[in-house]
Design a protein around this motif. Structure first.
Motif, short mmCIF file in Angstrom:
data_model
loop_
_atom_site.label_atom_id
_atom_site.label_comp_id
_atom_site.label_asym_id
_atom_site.label_seq_id
_atom_site.Cartn_x
_atom_site.Cartn_y
_atom_site.Cartn_z
N ASP A 105 -24.73 34.62 -8.18
CA ASP A 105 -24.30 36.00 -8.33
C ASP A 105 -23.79 36.36 -9.73
O ASP A 105 -24.05 37.45 -10.23
N MET A 106 -23.02 35.44 -10.34
CA MET A 106 -22.24 35.81 -11.51
C MET A 106 -22.31 34.75 -12.60
O MET A 106 -22.54 33.56 -12.32
N THR A 123 -11.95 26.97 -13.29
CA THR A 123 -12.44 27.72 -12.14
C THR A 123 -12.16 26.96 -10.85
O THR A 123 -11.67 27.54 -9.86
N TRP A 127 -9.73 28.40 -8.05
CA TRP A 127 -10.33 28.62 -6.73
C TRP A 127 -9.62 27.78 -5.67
O TRP A 127 -9.36 28.25 -4.55
N ASP A 277 -21.46 31.80 -7.46
CA ASP A 277 -21.44 33.00 -6.63
C ASP A 277 -20.10 33.73 -6.79
O ASP A 277 -19.13 33.20 -7.32
N ALA A 278 -20.08 34.96 -6.28
CA ALA A 278 -18.92 35.81 -6.47
C ALA A 278 -17.67 35.27 -5.79
O ALA A 278 -16.55 35.52 -6.25
N ASP A 279 -17.82 34.52 -4.70
CA ASP A 279 -16.63 33.98 -4.03
C ASP A 279 -15.97 32.88 -4.84
O ASP A 279 -14.84 32.47 -4.54
N GLY A 282 -15.29 35.10 -8.70
CA GLY A 282 -14.48 36.29 -8.44
C GLY A 282 -12.99 36.05 -8.54
O GLY A 282 -12.21 37.00 -8.46
N LYS A 285 -9.45 37.43 -13.16
CA LYS A 285 -9.08 38.82 -13.46
C LYS A 285 -8.91 38.96 -14.97
O LYS A 285 -8.75 37.96 -15.67
#
Length: 402
Positions: A105-106, A123, A127, A277-279, A282, A285
């Motif tokens: 996704d990203m 990350t 996460w 992926d976005a999860d 994401g 920020k």
């Protein structure tokens, strides 16, 4: 290509300047390159060599690849850097196209491979705390003996190479290192606080070490079982080097995070990224991670052309086909100096019974540039654009050098 002594007045002058005025953190071969074209380079004395190293796979598409140079020149005439304070017209398309190439996704772009690895580690930890729910400061990441992911303080903290690690302590905690290819050891290291497993699908700096069949699948299954992220460092193995876009594809494995670099910049600019992926991505920020140069217009323009070239499948096919020939020839070499031959695609590690540096130097005298790693392994990684006749010529010279 030119055979014979490489000594010349301009070579000696420039090497003396390097020796006197640069830190001695590398031990280069005694050659000074002035030009590159495709699979070849030319030194300051006018001698031509076949490049069988590709800048450690950063030059997968050859020196001064016309498509990549054209993309860079066009962007140079427009804009090269705005920082991430603003968007630019190459950024969104680059992220979308790279995400599509990876099936994710990203994208989070950086510059160097080490930066991308550091980003992946941050990350996984972020996460782990914010999504998985690991208690504060208890996250662990599993790594492997023989790993090479860069040279930052955090990365060398889990290195097992004394040359890379010594004298840089105190070291960053939070890592568990197990033997590469040992499924039982890996299983014993993963627990509920494990947020990621950082793995090279093939260990490059260790000497092009290929894991046992099924090992990457075991890593993937174990990460899924324990709710940890599989972090695949494809900085060297990715983007066509092993005959597929990503080396994980050889076992039909899809990691949670791809770590990319080197060839993504086409041998023109440093470009790296992590893709997920976005999860996963994401969790970031504004202000929590970044890079002034990461995702700059020039880098994105070149990388977009790299992605377009990979989407044709041509370079992956060349690596498969010429790689099969490379390994066939290597295994047929008539010499008792070879202990083991490893690799996949247009990538090989030749483990010798003695030191590899003298072989690198003899190859240089014969018009072929390659480099040793860990004293006894000679690495071969020619550009994916190499012609078969030139590969044949290089392997004939290798037989002679051995």
């Amino acid at each position: 290509m030119t055979e014979g002594s490489q000594t010349g007045p301009e070579t000696e002058r420039l090497r003396t300047l390097s020796e006197e005025h640069s830190a001695h953190n590398y031990h280069p071969l005694p050659v000074v390159i002035a030009e590159g074209d495709g699979a070849f380079v030319t030194d300051v004395e006018g001698r031509r060599y076949l490049d069988m190293l590709s800048a450690y796979s950063a030059v997968n598409f050859g020196h001064r690849n016309p498509r990549l140079v054209a993309a860079a020149r066009e962007q140079l005439d427009r804009v090269t850097l705005v920082s991430r304070a603003f968007d630019h017209d190459q950024f969104g398309p680059f992220c979308a196209e790279l995400a599509e190439l990876c099936g994710k996704d990203m994208v989070l772009p950086m510059n160097t491979g080490a930066e991308a690895v550091e980003t992946a580690l941050k990350t996984a930890r972020k996460w782990g705390y914010e999504v998985k729910g690991v208690p504060a400061d208890e996250a662990n990441i599993v790594t492997f003996v023989g790993n090479f992911h860069g040279r930052t303080t955090t990365i060398v903290s889990f290195s097992t190479d004394p040359v890379a690690k010594a004298s840089y302590g105190p070291y960053t905690p939070g890592f568990r290192t197990v033997p590469y290819g040992d499924e039982d050891a890996l299983r014993g290291a993963v627990d509920g606080s494990t947020v990621g497993v950082l793995v090279e699908p093939i260990q490059g700096e260790a000497g092009v070490v290929v894991p046992p069949p099924g090992y990457l699948r075991a890593v993937r299954d174990l990460c899924t079982e324990h709710g940890a992220l599989m972090l695949a460092d494809e900085v060297q193995t990715g983007l066509g080097r092993t005959g597929t876009t990503f080396a994980c594809e050889h076992e039909d494995v899809v990691p949670d995070v791809y770590i990319l670099g080197k060839a993504l910049g086409g041998g023109i600019v440093p470009v790296s990224a992590i893709v997920a992926d976005a999860d996963v991505l994401g969790v970031f920020k504004p202000g929590e991670h970044g890079s002034t140069f990461g995702g700059n217009p020039l880098a994105c323009a070149v990388a977009r052309e790299v992605i377009a070239m990979l989407n044709t499948g041509e370079y992956q096919a060349r690596s498969r086909e010429l790689g099969a020939y490379l390994h066939e020839r290597l295994h047929a070499l008539d010499t008792d100096t070879i202990r083991e031959i490893r690799g996949r695609g247009l990538w090989a590690g030749i483990e010798l019974n003695g030191l590899a540096r003298p072989v690198s130097e003899r190859l240089m005298d014969l018009g072929v540039l390659a480099k040793e790693t860990h004293d006894t392994t000679l690495r071969l990684a020619p550009p994916l654009v190499i012609e078969k006749k030139d590969l044949e010529w290089a392997l004939d010279r290798l037989q002679k050098a051995l």
